[in-house]
Design a protein around this motif. Structure first.
Motif, PDB file in Angstrom:
ATOM      1  N   GLU A 116       0.802  -1.091   0.187  1.00  0.00           N
ATOM      2  CA  GLU A 116       0.156  -0.028   0.214  1.00  0.00           C
ATOM      3  C   GLU A 116       0.984   1.277  -0.009  1.00  0.00           C
ATOM      4  O   GLU A 116       1.848   1.177   0.398  1.00  0.00           O
ATOM      5  CB  GLU A 116      -0.913   0.182   1.169  1.00  0.00           C
ATOM      6  N   ALA A 118       1.245   3.761   1.821  1.00  0.00           N
ATOM      7  CA  ALA A 118       1.765   4.405   3.070  1.00  0.00           C
ATOM      8  C   ALA A 118       3.049   3.411   3.529  1.00  0.00           C
ATOM      9  O   ALA A 118       3.974   4.130   3.924  1.00  0.00           O
ATOM     10  CB  ALA A 118       0.779   4.517   4.334  1.00  0.00           C
ATOM     11  N   ILE A 119       2.760   2.232   3.057  1.00  0.00           N
ATOM     12  CA  ILE A 119       3.916   1.572   3.465  1.00  0.00           C
ATOM     13  C   ILE A 119       5.089   1.643   2.401  1.00  0.00           C
ATOM     14  O   ILE A 119       6.403   1.612   2.751  1.00  0.00           O
ATOM     15  CB  ILE A 119       3.738  -0.190   3.218  1.00  0.00           C
ATOM     16  N   ILE A 122       7.053   4.399   3.408  1.00  0.00           N
ATOM     17  CA  ILE A 122       8.006   4.261   4.603  1.00  0.00           C
ATOM     18  C   ILE A 122       9.038   3.555   4.121  1.00  0.00           C
ATOM     19  O   ILE A 122      10.375   3.825   4.625  1.00  0.00           O
ATOM     20  CB  ILE A 122       7.188   3.276   5.840  1.00  0.00           C
TER      21      ILE A 122
ATOM     22  N   PHE B  39       8.077   3.354  15.966  1.00  0.00           N
ATOM     23  CA  PHE B  39       7.947   2.338  14.901  1.00  0.00           C
ATOM     24  C   PHE B  39       9.033   1.340  14.998  1.00  0.00           C
ATOM     25  O   PHE B  39       8.663   0.115  14.865  1.00  0.00           O
ATOM     26  CB  PHE B  39       7.956   3.180  13.536  1.00  0.00           C
ATOM     27  N   TRP B  60       3.887  -6.280   9.035  1.00  0.00           N
ATOM     28  CA  TRP B  60       3.452  -5.016   8.918  1.00  0.00           C
ATOM     29  C   TRP B  60       3.734  -4.658   7.478  1.00  0.00           C
ATOM     30  O   TRP B  60       3.080  -3.382   6.938  1.00  0.00           O
ATOM     31  CB  TRP B  60       4.273  -4.031   9.897  1.00  0.00           C
ATOM     32  N   VAL B  61       4.381  -5.195   6.737  1.00  0.00           N
ATOM     33  CA  VAL B  61       4.641  -4.672   5.045  1.00  0.00           C
ATOM     34  C   VAL B  61       3.452  -5.097   4.305  1.00  0.00           C
ATOM     35  O   VAL B  61       3.047  -4.360   3.518  1.00  0.00           O
ATOM     36  CB  VAL B  61       5.833  -5.169   4.395  1.00  0.00           C
ATOM     37  N   VAL B  64      -1.598  -2.276   6.227  1.00  0.00           N
ATOM     38  CA  VAL B  64      -1.241  -1.038   6.610  1.00  0.00           C
ATOM     39  C   VAL B  64      -1.765  -0.690   7.934  1.00  0.00           C
ATOM     40  O   VAL B  64      -1.637   0.248   8.748  1.00  0.00           O
ATOM     41  CB  VAL B  64      -1.520  -0.234   5.777  1.00  0.00           C
ATOM     42  N   ILE B  67       0.630   0.210  10.764  1.00  0.00           N
ATOM     43  CA  ILE B  67       1.166   1.701  10.690  1.00  0.00           C
ATOM     44  C   ILE B  67       0.208   2.437  11.680  1.00  0.00           C
ATOM     45  O   ILE B  67       0.636   3.210  12.334  1.00  0.00           O
ATOM     46  CB  ILE B  67       1.184   1.933   9.327  1.00  0.00           C
ATOM     47  N   TYR B  68      -1.094   2.219  11.320  1.00  0.00           N
ATOM     48  CA  TYR B  68      -2.049   3.055  12.106  1.00  0.00           C
ATOM     49  C   TYR B  68      -1.945   2.597  13.620  1.00  0.00           C
ATOM     50  O   TYR B  68      -2.316   3.657  14.427  1.00  0.00           O
ATOM     51  CB  TYR B  68      -3.398   2.569  11.475  1.00  0.00           C
TER      52      TYR B  68
END
Lengths: 205, 205, 205
Positions: A116, A118-119, A122, B39, B60-61, B64, B67-68
């Motif tokens: 996604e 957002a990832i 990062i 993080f 986490w990759v 998303v 991340i939230y």
């Protein structure tokens, strides 16, 4: 793949120069130590990105030209060290351009892996800053991301712009160049006017 | 997969809170620095576990929501920082529960990969403590595992209990809860009575 | 695969001994902390190599004997610590042999992955030195590669010799032994005569 490859090679060289210059500030390191730090600075962020994504083979493992680029960068730093250190902005330019290139390349690569946005941002930021962070940890410096001027934030902002332009179907080269431009402007302005983000804590909310 | 996912999300949030609180103790970091440390603390251990196992894509990759969860944890830490710091045990609670959750999830995940139980326990422990270790290295603290109170040992003990209950075919939820309970008890007792393991060296044998 | 396996097991034990001895120099660590450092020193370099190459499963993840070798090494260090510390060269011997073994095994493994010789030598060197570098970062020491005597350079020289003998189709065992011999000689001579590489900078060119 041609542009990605060229830009990654250029970014790698820039990071090797900035790594070697940073290492040479420490108490009289030898040639090998400086080259090692140049290597870590240049490959650390991209390697972490690729290992986190599971993107094998890693760029530099698969192509010996990255090693030559690093050796070239370390030699260049050695030859022009005195001059480069006199003109401080030069250092900033190498580091900022390397950081900007890796941000965009990392974001693009992660997007191509289907993560996604957002990832992907990062991943772009980690590619850009983690080489420097590892360099700082190894040389006992406070990691670059905690020092004063806006740094990783510029990287994230550039990644966000690139993702937005990508979303609007803007062509690749203009999107890349605009994002690099944004990162560089934020970084130069932050350094020139000594800007920083608000401090963490209740009052800053 | 539902419970594993939920627990990993909760553990991630707890670690982000504890990472942000730890980072805010340092000399006036900015928002970005604190979020970055949150993080790293939250994703570091699990990422290392997955990269060591070759378990791609990383949690986490691929999702998303992690991340939230981290952003939420950092905001929570910011809003309630003053209160959280007054009540020291709260900090311990967040860190211990995050650590206990990651221990069991990491052990379970490694077992599902088919590694031997001793390796699975090590993977559980690495998931649980390495986020904090990386956080400490980046902020120039002595890594948590070398500080006084029993820490990683509590994690290994919980992983061992989980493996034993698993071996006895105990149901999953009771096994998870017992192991989390054991880790928490060891940790709280160690902190309260200031317990530590015997020092290394000949006399301690 | 038999010899590679045996040598990797021996190198792992040597590194665990040297890691435990290094950790025990710090301010009274407990048993767990020392074992953890022994474990990191012994597995760090090889794990990094395998993750960079994408060589899964990792050696120690796949085979619990490496954990037993590490536990054995830590026990050995504990039992003979006083004696080992009196005879300083012993420490050097453990570290150098571990380093030499990992250099050659790492180079060989990378070659079998089909990377170019220069990359294989770098992989060998990273296998050999990164365990110690991570150990030093965790215990707040200046990383071993920046300390005085020639270290990583000896590793690269041994890797280069191995690659050359390999290129000349020399048999495997003589090639391995010659390279280990070269690394050891360079390292012992460097320590004995306090040799170091030229300092980085213009004048040293």
């Amino acid at each position: 793949m041609g542009i990605q490859y060229t830009l990654e090679l250029v970014g790698t060289t820039f990071f090797a120069v900035s790594g070697a210059l940073a290492a040479s500030d420490k108490s009289k390191p030898d040639w090998f130590g400086v080259s090692f730090i140049g290597f870590i600075t240049a490959t650390g962020g991209g390697s972490l990105r690729d290992m986190l994504l599971g993107s094998y083979p890693l760029t530099w493992v698969n192509n010996v030209n990255f090693i030559y680029a690093i050796i070239g960068g370390v030699f260049f730093a050695s030859l022009f060290m005195t001059q480069l250190k006199k003109i401080k902005p030069y250092l900033l330019v190498f580091d900022t351009l390397g950081m900007a290139l890796f941000t965009i390349l990392g974001t693009e690569k992660a997007l191509n892996f289907g993560v996604e946005p957002a990832i992907a941002a990062i991943m772009g930021m980690l590619s850009a800053v983690m080489g420097g962070v590892i360099r700082d940890v190894l040389t006992n410096e406070i990691p670059v991301i905690f020092r004063k001027e806006i740094y990783a934030t510029a990287s994230i902002a550039g990644a966000a712009l690139y993702l937005y332009l990508n979303h609007l179907n803007v062509d690749r080269m203009p999107a890349i160049l605009s994002s690099i431009f944004l990162i560089s402007v934020i970084r130069f302005v932050a350094v020139k006017y000594n800007l920083s983000l608000p401090k963490f804590g209740r009052k800053s909310l």
